[in-house]
Design a protein around this motif. Structure first.
Motif, mmCIF file in Angstrom:
data_model
loop_
_atom_site.group_PDB
_atom_site.id
_atom_site.type_symbol
_atom_site.label_atom_id
_atom_site.label_comp_id
_atom_site.label_asym_id
_atom_site.label_seq_id
_atom_site.Cartn_x
_atom_site.Cartn_y
_atom_site.Cartn_z
ATOM 1 N N GLU A 1 0.830 -1.208 0.000
ATOM 2 C CA GLU A 1 0.000 0.000 0.000
ATOM 3 C C GLU A 1 0.865 1.258 0.000
ATOM 4 O O GLU A 1 0.574 2.231 -0.696
ATOM 5 C CB GLU A 1 -0.912 -0.003 1.227
ATOM 6 N N LEU A 2 1.930 1.240 0.786
ATOM 7 C CA LEU A 2 2.838 2.383 0.852
ATOM 8 C C LEU A 2 3.461 2.672 -0.503
ATOM 9 O O LEU A 2 3.485 3.829 -0.959
ATOM 10 C CB LEU A 2 3.936 2.099 1.886
ATOM 11 N N CYS A 3 3.966 1.626 -1.153
ATOM 12 C CA CYS A 3 4.628 1.801 -2.446
ATOM 13 C C CYS A 3 3.641 2.207 -3.532
ATOM 14 O O CYS A 3 3.971 3.024 -4.415
ATOM 15 C CB CYS A 3 5.353 0.517 -2.836
ATOM 16 N N ALA A 4 2.433 1.659 -3.507
ATOM 17 C CA ALA A 4 1.421 2.015 -4.506
ATOM 18 C C ALA A 4 1.045 3.494 -4.386
ATOM 19 O O ALA A 4 0.933 4.208 -5.394
ATOM 20 C CB ALA A 4 0.179 1.139 -4.323
ATOM 21 N N LYS A 5 0.873 3.954 -3.168
ATOM 22 C CA LYS A 5 0.549 5.369 -2.949
ATOM 23 C C LYS A 5 1.682 6.264 -3.414
ATOM 24 O O LYS A 5 1.462 7.312 -4.035
ATOM 25 C CB LYS A 5 0.266 5.618 -1.465
ATOM 26 N N ASP A 6 2.914 5.852 -3.155
ATOM 27 C CA ASP A 6 4.073 6.635 -3.575
ATOM 28 C C ASP A 6 4.159 6.723 -5.090
ATOM 29 O O ASP A 6 4.448 7.781 -5.649
ATOM 30 C CB ASP A 6 5.346 6.013 -3.001
ATOM 31 N N ARG A 7 3.880 5.600 -5.768
ATOM 32 C CA ARG A 7 3.923 5.613 -7.234
ATOM 33 C C ARG A 7 2.820 6.498 -7.806
ATOM 34 O O ARG A 7 3.035 7.218 -8.786
ATOM 35 C CB ARG A 7 3.799 4.187 -7.777
ATOM 36 N N GLU A 8 1.636 6.467 -7.215
ATOM 37 C CA GLU A 8 0.541 7.321 -7.675
ATOM 38 C C GLU A 8 0.899 8.797 -7.527
ATOM 39 O O GLU A 8 0.631 9.607 -8.429
ATOM 40 C CB GLU A 8 -0.726 7.002 -6.886
ATOM 41 N N GLU A 9 1.490 9.141 -6.400
ATOM 42 C CA GLU A 9 1.875 10.535 -6.177
ATOM 43 C C GLU A 9 2.960 10.958 -7.157
ATOM 44 O O GLU A 9 2.957 12.088 -7.643
ATOM 45 C CB GLU A 9 2.349 10.714 -4.737
ATOM 46 N N GLN A 10 3.899 10.042 -7.454
ATOM 47 C CA GLN A 10 4.954 10.353 -8.411
ATOM 48 C C GLN A 10 4.381 10.546 -9.811
ATOM 49 O O GLN A 10 4.788 11.458 -10.548
ATOM 50 C CB GLN A 10 6.001 9.243 -8.417
ATOM 51 N N GLN A 11 3.428 9.691 -10.199
ATOM 52 C CA GLN A 11 2.781 9.839 -11.502
ATOM 53 C C GLN A 11 2.032 11.164 -11.593
ATOM 54 O O GLN A 11 2.034 11.818 -12.634
ATOM 55 C CB GLN A 11 1.837 8.670 -11.745
ATOM 56 N N GLN A 12 1.394 11.545 -10.489
ATOM 57 C CA GLN A 12 0.679 12.817 -10.463
ATOM 58 C C GLN A 12 1.647 13.984 -10.633
ATOM 59 O O GLN A 12 1.378 14.931 -11.392
ATOM 60 C CB GLN A 12 -0.083 12.962 -9.139
ATOM 61 N N ARG A 13 2.790 13.906 -9.957
ATOM 62 C CA ARG A 13 3.789 14.968 -10.092
ATOM 63 C C ARG A 13 4.344 15.023 -11.508
ATOM 64 O O ARG A 13 4.542 16.104 -12.076
ATOM 65 C CB ARG A 13 4.918 14.757 -9.089
ATOM 66 N N ASP A 14 4.586 13.836 -12.104
ATOM 67 C CA ASP A 14 5.097 13.796 -13.473
ATOM 68 C C ASP A 14 4.091 14.394 -14.452
ATOM 69 O O ASP A 14 4.468 15.116 -15.388
ATOM 70 C CB ASP A 14 5.414 12.354 -13.875
ATOM 71 N N SER A 15 2.795 14.099 -14.235
ATOM 72 C CA SER A 15 1.756 14.639 -15.119
ATOM 73 C C SER A 15 1.684 16.158 -15.002
ATOM 74 O O SER A 15 1.545 16.872 -16.004
ATOM 75 C CB SER A 15 0.395 14.024 -14.762
#
Length: 215
Positions: A190-204
């Motif tokens: 869950e921690l890693c999935a949330k981190d990846r989502e936030e990173q994708q949001q920042r990249d977008s």
């Protein structure tokens, strides 16, 4: 001198981890509690900057009387394929370091905290100290604190933990090892999935900013 001891501790732990992680026929097949090791979740799901931002995946708080159980648990958790990073006080504390400092540092540098609640735990002031430190770091029941009830009646369970789901090792043939591991992996995923989502949001957002014409 303190930095030397910390370097020595990290060197020793990394060396032991490398040796214990070497492919062994028995490691690939079964754990110390005779449970098949199955990698149900791809390993990349446990890989993110958020996970590696802390030194340990978990630390274990336990009484001295429960050390054999804890050492077996750590051996199981550190097995491949997940090779969880465990803080074990008797092994990983810096020689000469202050006990309170070492314990607080381990709590801060761990994603999850395993509390081995036993009659001996209830009599040990240092166990209570670590429990309070863990609860202060994570006051809500979000999976970071994992109580493990060992040889303890429900009526003797600490009041501070009664709002959390725990693991009763008396109900499991494998002493709860598999359930403990699954709880840790669930939190890390869950921690890693949330981190990846936030990173994708920042990249977008960065792509949008780069594509927007400057006035």
């Amino acid at each position: 001198m303190f930095r030397f001891f910390r370097w020595f501790r990290d060197f020793r732990r990394n060396r032991n981890h490398t040796l214990s992680s070497s492919p062994q026929p028995s490691d690939k097949a079964r754990s110390p509690c005779n449970q098949p090791i199955v990698e149900a979740t791809p390993s990349w799901k446990f890989d993110s900057k958020a996970r590696w931002s802390k030194e340990y995946d978990l630390s274990i708080c336990h009484a001295e009387d429960d050390i054999i159980y804890v050492e077996n648990l750590v051996s199981y958790l550190e097995l491949q394929p997940h090779s969880l990073r465990c803080f074990l006080q008797i092994r990983d504390s810096v020689p000469g370091g202050a006990m309170s400092t070492e314990l607080c540092q381990a709590v801060r540098e761990s994603h999850c905290w395993i509390l081995i609640i036993s009659p001996s735990f209830l009599k040990d002031p240092w166990c209570w100290y670590q429990m309070q430190q863990a609860l202060s770091e994570s006051p809500t029941a979000n999976g970071r604190v994992i109580p493990v009830r060992k040889q303890l009646e429900r009526k003797d369970y600490p009041q501070e933990l009664r709002f959390m789901y725990g693991i009763d090792v008396r109900l499991d043939k494998d002493n709860g090892f598999l359930k403990i591991k699954q709880a840790i992996l669930y939190y890390l995923e869950e921690l890693c999935a949330k981190d990846r989502e936030e990173q994708q949001q920042r990249d977008s957002e960065n792509l949008v900013d780069e594509a927007t014409p400057q006035a």
